[in-house]
Design a protein around this motif. Sequence first.
Motif, PDB file in Angstrom:
ATOM      1  N   THR A 128      14.271  -2.871   5.452  1.00 11.41           N
ATOM      2  CA  THR A 128      14.733  -4.264   5.443  1.00 11.41           C
ATOM      3  C   THR A 128      13.762  -5.112   6.254  1.00 11.41           C
ATOM      4  N   LEU A 129      13.619  -6.356   5.837  1.00  8.47           N
ATOM      5  CA  LEU A 129      12.716  -7.304   6.488  1.00  8.47           C
ATOM      6  C   LEU A 129      13.368  -8.681   6.384  1.00  8.47           C
ATOM      7  N   THR A 130      13.585  -9.324   7.535  1.00  5.65           N
ATOM      8  CA  THR A 130      14.333 -10.585   7.547  1.00  5.65           C
ATOM      9  C   THR A 130      13.625 -11.620   8.412  1.00  5.65           C
ATOM     10  N   VAL A 131      13.297 -12.770   7.823  1.00  8.53           N
ATOM     11  CA  VAL A 131      12.735 -13.896   8.581  1.00  8.53           C
ATOM     12  C   VAL A 131      13.826 -14.446   9.494  1.00  8.53           C
ATOM     13  N   THR A 132      13.487 -14.621  10.779  1.00 11.60           N
ATOM     14  CA  THR A 132      14.443 -15.256  11.700  1.00 11.60           C
ATOM     15  C   THR A 132      13.991 -16.637  12.152  1.00 11.60           C
TER      16      THR A 132
ATOM     17  N   THR B 105      12.985  -9.608  11.911  1.00  9.78           N
ATOM     18  CA  THR B 105      13.508  -8.279  12.229  1.00  9.78           C
ATOM     19  C   THR B 105      13.189  -7.355  11.055  1.00  9.78           C
ATOM     20  N   SER B 106      13.079  -6.059  11.347  1.00 11.05           N
ATOM     21  CA  SER B 106      12.780  -5.090  10.279  1.00 11.05           C
ATOM     22  C   SER B 106      13.369  -3.741  10.642  1.00 11.05           C
TER      23      SER B 106
ATOM     24  N   GLY C 160       4.662  -4.978  -1.106  1.00 13.09           N
ATOM     25  CA  GLY C 160       5.593  -5.923  -1.706  1.00 13.09           C
ATOM     26  C   GLY C 160       6.945  -5.361  -2.051  1.00 13.09           C
ATOM     27  N   THR C 161       7.201  -4.074  -1.700  1.00 16.49           N
ATOM     28  CA  THR C 161       8.492  -3.475  -2.046  1.00 16.49           C
ATOM     29  C   THR C 161       9.620  -3.978  -1.161  1.00 16.49           C
ATOM     30  N   VAL C 162       9.277  -4.605  -0.031  1.00 19.86           N
ATOM     31  CA  VAL C 162      10.296  -5.195   0.838  1.00 19.86           C
ATOM     32  C   VAL C 162       9.788  -6.569   1.268  1.00 19.86           C
ATOM     33  N   SER C 163      10.661  -7.575   1.197  1.00 22.42           N
ATOM     34  CA  SER C 163      10.214  -8.938   1.492  1.00 22.42           C
ATOM     35  C   SER C 163      11.411  -9.809   1.846  1.00 22.42           C
ATOM     36  N   ASP C 164      11.099 -10.981   2.381  1.00 23.05           N
ATOM     37  CA  ASP C 164      12.136 -11.976   2.665  1.00 23.05           C
ATOM     38  C   ASP C 164      11.498 -13.352   2.739  1.00 23.05           C
ATOM     39  N   LEU C 165      12.344 -14.386   2.563  1.00 25.03           N
ATOM     40  CA  LEU C 165      11.917 -15.776   2.580  1.00 25.03           C
ATOM     41  C   LEU C 165      12.859 -16.543   3.513  1.00 25.03           C
ATOM     42  N   SER C 166      12.326 -17.521   4.231  1.00 23.44           N
ATOM     43  CA  SER C 166      13.186 -18.380   5.047  1.00 23.44           C
ATOM     44  C   SER C 166      14.407 -18.814   4.235  1.00 23.44           C
ATOM     45  N   ASP C 167      15.572 -18.819   4.883  1.00 26.54           N
ATOM     46  CA  ASP C 167      16.788 -19.218   4.172  1.00 26.54           C
ATOM     47  C   ASP C 167      16.745 -20.692   3.767  1.00 26.54           C
ATOM     48  N   GLY C 168      16.188 -21.540   4.652  1.00 22.91           N
ATOM     49  CA  GLY C 168      16.126 -22.962   4.364  1.00 22.91           C
ATOM     50  C   GLY C 168      14.737 -23.526   4.625  1.00 22.91           C
ATOM     51  N   ASN C 169      14.544 -24.782   4.265  1.00 23.10           N
ATOM     52  CA  ASN C 169      13.244 -25.439   4.451  1.00 23.10           C
ATOM     53  C   ASN C 169      13.014 -25.825   5.913  1.00 23.10           C
ATOM     54  N   PHE C 170      11.747 -25.829   6.301  1.00 24.11           N
ATOM     55  CA  PHE C 170      11.361 -26.435   7.575  1.00 24.11           C
ATOM     56  C   PHE C 170      10.224 -27.423   7.303  1.00 24.11           C
TER      57      PHE C 170
END
Length: 376
Positions: free
Chosen positions: A222-226, A245-246, A300-310
């Motif tokens: 898992t990979l999560t943008v914070t 976090t990962s 590229g098998t695990v990825s994440d994108l910011s939930d909202g815009n900045f």
Amino acid sequence: DLYAVNLPISAGSYGVYHVDITGAPANAIITSVEAKFDYIAYGVVQNYVSVRFNRGSDPGSSGGASMVAQGSLPAGNPGTYGYVSFSNWNGQAANASYYFRYAVASGSPFTSTLNTIYVRVTYNVPSLTVTSPNGGESWQAGTTHNITWTSANVTGTIQIQPYLNGVAQANINPTAPNTGSYSWSIPSNYTPGSTYKIALSAMSGTVSDFSDGNFSITAPPTLTVTSPNGGESWQAGTTHNITWTSANVTGTIQIQPYLNGVAQANINPTAPNTGSYSWSIPSDYALGSTYKIALSAMSGTVSDLSDGNFSITAPATLTVTAPNGGESWQAGTTHNITWTSSGVTGTIQIQPYLNGVAQANITGSAPNTGSYSWSI
């Protein structure tokens, strides 16, 4: 093997006798069965004799296989008939009782004697061996791996079944082709554990094998943008931490901004997976309010994108407008120091320089109003 009968069979009757084969391995599989017998039948008696042969039970008058049709037995005093080869029971277990039904039809003027019966069984012993996973492997849920094996003399399909802590789990495939390899796409929600083994079985369970040692199935990565994760406003020309976090992620992290959903040049294609990356935003970076940060790893098998815009806003500017050269201010008088600013937060430090040397601050924290009254 053989069995000595040495009994006469009178006209209009029959005798059923068998040879027991017991010395083959328990999982031995027949490739051929051969039978023969010694007898006494001559004159015309041989023309009344018929013999049927069967594995496992009395063939009766029409079951099993015909070994000698009535009228085809040569005269013998004594005589031997066979070996006759049969393929009727190929693929069945070798250890069994093999039956002869020796019949003398009505009308024979004399008895016929059955002396000794013989059975010879040729067989193969099937084998099946797990080669992977065979102990020590670590496979991640959500990935694909080959389960492999070797086999000899195995017919039909292979049942592939995992065990966890010695307890059978649902079959991976109950009827896999016996090709020596099966590609297993492990579901991403598969139960993690370190005591898995693979069990293979075939031919109704008469041949089987287990992994020699345990292997592991680990949770998927898992990979999560914070941060930035929506709502931030970062100024071009400043430095900010991109954080994440990962879990179960190996290798480096690709960090890439998106603007209006369009990928921009990578910030870093191979950032160490430390959970934080310090980004010095170039002062000429394109401005926008619909930025997101994309992280990816492991090809590229695990990825994440910011939930909202900045947002990325223009860099801060601060410009002295007075005194800006040529003024003459008299000690003991009061004058306005003025400036313009953009994107500047907080207070303003005002400090004079003489011959390029800093003097004491006029003020260390003037409000950013664009003007400060200085009593010289």
